[in-house]
Scaffold this active site. Structure first.
Site, PDB file in Angstrom:
ATOM      1  N   PHE A 184       0.626   8.010  11.351  1.00 40.75           N
ATOM      2  CA  PHE A 184       0.007   8.820  10.185  1.00 40.75           C
ATOM      3  C   PHE A 184       0.453   9.674   9.528  1.00 40.75           C
ATOM      4  O   PHE A 184       1.521   9.844   9.708  1.00 40.75           O
ATOM      5  CB  PHE A 184      -1.466   9.110  11.107  1.00 40.75           C
ATOM      6  CG  PHE A 184      -2.661   8.296  11.135  1.00 40.75           C
ATOM      7  CD1 PHE A 184      -2.461   7.059  11.124  1.00 40.75           C
ATOM      8  CD2 PHE A 184      -4.048   8.750  11.559  1.00 40.75           C
ATOM      9  CE1 PHE A 184      -3.608   6.132  11.358  1.00 40.75           C
ATOM     10  CE2 PHE A 184      -4.884   8.048  11.959  1.00 40.75           C
ATOM     11  CZ  PHE A 184      -4.680   6.747  11.687  1.00 40.75           C
ATOM     12  N   GLU A 193      -7.825  18.004   6.525  1.00 42.81           N
ATOM     13  CA  GLU A 193      -6.527  17.166   6.838  1.00 42.81           C
ATOM     14  C   GLU A 193      -5.438  17.533   5.938  1.00 42.81           C
ATOM     15  O   GLU A 193      -5.520  18.255   4.941  1.00 42.81           O
ATOM     16  CB  GLU A 193      -6.733  15.784   7.173  1.00 42.81           C
ATOM     17  CG  GLU A 193      -7.257  14.967   5.927  1.00 42.81           C
ATOM     18  CD  GLU A 193      -7.826  13.750   6.071  1.00 42.81           C
ATOM     19  OE1 GLU A 193      -7.829  13.268   7.267  1.00 42.81           O
ATOM     20  OE2 GLU A 193      -7.881  12.968   5.034  1.00 42.81           O
ATOM     21  N   ARG A 209      -4.246  15.921  13.445  1.00 43.94           N
ATOM     22  CA  ARG A 209      -3.486  14.990  12.605  1.00 43.94           C
ATOM     23  C   ARG A 209      -2.706  15.742  11.226  1.00 43.94           C
ATOM     24  O   ARG A 209      -3.190  16.797  11.040  1.00 43.94           O
ATOM     25  CB  ARG A 209      -4.176  13.821  12.064  1.00 43.94           C
ATOM     26  CG  ARG A 209      -5.577  14.185  11.089  1.00 43.94           C
ATOM     27  CD  ARG A 209      -5.990  12.941  10.732  1.00 43.94           C
ATOM     28  NE  ARG A 209      -7.195  13.178  10.006  1.00 43.94           N
ATOM     29  CZ  ARG A 209      -8.494  13.060  10.521  1.00 43.94           C
ATOM     30  NH1 ARG A 209      -8.603  12.945  11.846  1.00 43.94           N
ATOM     31  NH2 ARG A 209      -9.521  13.256   9.699  1.00 43.94           N
ATOM     32  N   ASP A 210      -1.743  15.107  10.885  1.00 45.83           N
ATOM     33  CA  ASP A 210      -1.118  15.488   9.664  1.00 45.83           C
ATOM     34  C   ASP A 210      -0.172  16.510   9.588  1.00 45.83           C
ATOM     35  O   ASP A 210      -0.484  17.612   8.996  1.00 45.83           O
ATOM     36  CB  ASP A 210      -2.257  15.548   8.455  1.00 45.83           C
ATOM     37  CG  ASP A 210      -2.860  14.349   8.364  1.00 45.83           C
ATOM     38  OD1 ASP A 210      -2.461  13.139   8.706  1.00 45.83           O
ATOM     39  OD2 ASP A 210      -4.242  14.445   7.906  1.00 45.83           O
ATOM     40  N   TRP A 215     -10.845   7.900  -1.041  1.00 46.59           N
ATOM     41  CA  TRP A 215     -10.904   7.023  -0.046  1.00 46.59           C
ATOM     42  C   TRP A 215     -12.306   6.107  -0.285  1.00 46.59           C
ATOM     43  O   TRP A 215     -12.409   4.978   0.272  1.00 46.59           O
ATOM     44  CB  TRP A 215     -11.222   7.597   1.341  1.00 46.59           C
ATOM     45  CG  TRP A 215      -9.790   7.980   1.989  1.00 46.59           C
ATOM     46  CD1 TRP A 215      -9.089   8.988   2.064  1.00 46.59           C
ATOM     47  CD2 TRP A 215      -9.147   7.100   2.522  1.00 46.59           C
ATOM     48  NE1 TRP A 215      -7.837   9.022   2.674  1.00 46.59           N
ATOM     49  CE2 TRP A 215      -7.732   7.725   2.765  1.00 46.59           C
ATOM     50  CE3 TRP A 215      -9.042   5.603   2.614  1.00 46.59           C
ATOM     51  CZ2 TRP A 215      -6.812   6.735   3.444  1.00 46.59           C
ATOM     52  CZ3 TRP A 215      -7.925   4.897   3.015  1.00 46.59           C
ATOM     53  CH2 TRP A 215      -6.750   5.408   3.459  1.00 46.59           C
ATOM     54  N   TRP A 251       0.708  -1.130  -0.039  1.00 41.97           N
ATOM     55  CA  TRP A 251      -0.080  -0.010   0.129  1.00 41.97           C
ATOM     56  C   TRP A 251       0.806   1.258   0.042  1.00 41.97           C
ATOM     57  O   TRP A 251       1.930   1.277   0.856  1.00 41.97           O
ATOM     58  CB  TRP A 251      -0.876  -0.217   1.322  1.00 41.97           C
ATOM     59  CG  TRP A 251      -1.742   1.225   1.527  1.00 41.97           C
ATOM     60  CD1 TRP A 251      -1.168   2.393   2.294  1.00 41.97           C
ATOM     61  CD2 TRP A 251      -2.927   1.436   1.156  1.00 41.97           C
ATOM     62  NE1 TRP A 251      -2.152   3.252   2.051  1.00 41.97           N
ATOM     63  CE2 TRP A 251      -3.241   2.870   1.666  1.00 41.97           C
ATOM     64  CE3 TRP A 251      -3.959   0.636   0.527  1.00 41.97           C
ATOM     65  CZ2 TRP A 251      -4.561   3.255   1.580  1.00 41.97           C
ATOM     66  CZ3 TRP A 251      -5.284   1.272   0.248  1.00 41.97           C
ATOM     67  CH2 TRP A 251      -5.593   2.585   0.827  1.00 41.97           C
ATOM     68  N   ASP A 264      -0.656   8.721   1.561  1.00 43.33           N
ATOM     69  CA  ASP A 264      -0.451   9.958   1.512  1.00 43.33           C
ATOM     70  C   ASP A 264       1.301  10.407   1.367  1.00 43.33           C
ATOM     71  O   ASP A 264       1.941   9.399   2.199  1.00 43.33           O
ATOM     72  CB  ASP A 264      -0.698  10.954   2.875  1.00 43.33           C
ATOM     73  CG  ASP A 264      -2.379  10.608   2.882  1.00 43.33           C
ATOM     74  OD1 ASP A 264      -3.130  10.184   2.048  1.00 43.33           O
ATOM     75  OD2 ASP A 264      -2.664  11.023   4.197  1.00 43.33           O
TER      76      ASP A 264
END
Length: 490
Positions: A93, A209, A156-157, A294, A45, A48
């Protein structure tokens, strides 16, 4: 005699391994649907982009693994998994990577430092952490993690960069469901102080995000520069904002539109990252994004793994009649892949006809075309034609709508995949210009020098390599250059 038998067995075993390795080499990167000039990992996989830097003459790109490139055309995968030292209760993440040139964090001068979101599997909490590396390949978990924790499940991110005027690190990180980007500052990448929030604004329907923040000159001027904030929204696309940043807060430029400005108007472009230039030698800001959505990212039919990244794009700010806008153009190095050029000029006949002058053997090619728009007409291309399937790229001179329809393209059933997209694309000097990159399972279209960009997955069958030209009325003129593109893996 016994030693000869052992030697013979060892030679046979070695020959067997060699044959297996050769078979693997012959088939690797030739798998069904595998893109030939986009980066995808050997297997597994890819999600991002999570740390893009230019350092010591090379592009370093991270996800859970790492790949390097000298030209952003050819790639060398370094490791399938770069992070070490975490416990089994957390996952990594999205994040970013910096070079700590002055050893502010104490990990060593010019250490690689990765900043990312730590996801706790049991509590679902999201906090920010760091890891460090001395070779850029294996990263060691910082025992003082998390370095930023507000006890949230939607935090996040992080993108981290050095802000020279204040001599401080800056972090932009998303508070996802609040549709906010939070700004923090730090002297050492370990202790962080909140400065300000930005948002909600533009498209604030579901979530924000994967923020990125970078500076670009306006119209190529060294005197006027603006900051661009890119935010991934609704788990499906990206929007951008243009403004000013002073090390504390981000403010929109005057007359910034209230409606969303989308980075890509296609169906599959997300979580892009720009390269931070630690050599300070790059002539332009370059970005790449995740070619996926997604809704079906985990359901696509590729067997080598799931996902790949877009072709690299040079970013610029340009002034138009309706204001300053972001433009994206394919990097020039991609032109080294071209061969078997075909050029033509003609008036498009009414109806649909096969483009017999350019007949690609596989869906690995580039089209550069312009159409006249001084008469009322609807015209365009059918791409990936075969076995009753195609992708339609259609332009209407009256509405200015560029429509891309992949409803009947994939040769397998993919849930929620049968979609179309469109955008208002106005002619320039009575022409619409399109630059189209077709790879095994995707199409990227750059309209009018990259003001409008469309990225979409396709997954056609191997026999779907036809190209058709169509027009509803007479009189539209076309100029076309077409090239086959070499595989970057062969």
């Amino acid at each position: 005699m016994k030693n000869y038998k052992i030697l013979g067995l060892l030679l046979l075993w070695g020959l067997t391994l060699s044959v297996k390795a050769q078979l693997r080499s012959d088939s690797l990167y030739k798998e069904y649907y595998r893109p030939q000039f986009h980066f995808s990992p050997e297997k597994g996989w890819i999600g991002d982009p999570s740390g893009f830097i230019y350092y010591q003459g090379k592009y370093h790109m991270f996800w859970w693994g790492k790949v390097e490139s000298k030209d952003l055309v050819h790639y060398k995968q370094i490791t399938p998994y770069a992070m070490t030292g975490q416990d089994h209760n957390i996952s990594y993440f999205t994040g970013s990577v910096v070079i700590d040139k002055n050893n502010t964090a104490g990990f060593g001068k010019e250490a690689y430092v990765a900043a990312y979101t730590i996801f706790e599997k049991d509590s679902k909490k999201q906090a920010q952490g760091i890891s460090f590396s001395h070779d850029g390949e294996i990263f060691h978990y910082y025992e003082g993690n998390p370095i930023l924790d507000i006890w949230s499940t939607e935090f996040r991110d992080p993108t981290v960069f050095w802000y020279e005027p204040t001599q401080r690190w800056v972090m932009v990180v998303a508070k996802a469901l609040e549709k906010k980007i939070k700004f923090y500052t730090s002297p050492d990448l370990k202790e962080w102080t909140w400065m300000s929030d930005f948002g909600p604004a533009g498209d604030n329907e579901k979530s924000w995000e994967c923020p990125d923040l970078f500076q670009l000159p306006v119209d190529g001027s060294s005197k006027e520069k603006k900051w661009v904030m890119v935010v991934s929204v609704n788990w499906a696309r990206e929007q951008y904002f243009i403004g000013d940043f002073d090390g504390v807060s981000f403010k929109l430029i005057e007359n910034h539109p209230k409606e969303p400005l989308y980075v890509d108007k296609g169906l599959d472009f997300y979580a892009s990252r720009t390269f931070q230039d630690f050599d300070e030698t790059l002539e332009s800001k370059i970005s790449m994004g995740w070619v996926a959505t997604w809704d079906y990212a985990q359901l696509v039919p590729s067997k080598y793994g799931k996902g790949f990244w877009s072709i690299p794009r040079s970013l610029r700010l340009k002034t138009y009649s309706d204001g300053i806008r972001l433009t994206q153009t394919p990097i020039e190095q991609l032109q080294t892949l071209r061969y078997n050029k075909v050029s033509m000029k003609r008036t498009i006949p009414v109806g649909t006809r096969l483009l017999s002058e350019f007949v690609p053997r596989e869906n690995v090619y580039e089209l550069e075309t312009s159409f006249s728009t001084d008469i009322s007409n609807t015209f365009g291309f059918n791409l990936c034609v075969g076995e009753g399937r195609k992708v339609v790229v259609s332009y209407d001179t009256d509405s200015y709508n560029l429509v891309i329809d992949r409803t009947h393209c994939a040769d397998v059933a993919i849930p929620k995949f049968d979609r179309m997209t469109y955008a208002n694309v106005k002619p320039v000097d009575n022409k619409i210009r399109l630059r189209i990159f077709v790879d095994k399972s995707s199409i990227e279209i750059f309209a009018n020098d990259g003001r409008d960009v469309f990225t979409l997955l396709t997954y056609p069958g191997e026999a779907q390599t036809g190209i058709e030209l169509f027009a509803q009325k007479e009189g539209t003129k076309m100029e076309l250059n077409a090239w086959m593109l070499k595989s970057v893996w062969r």
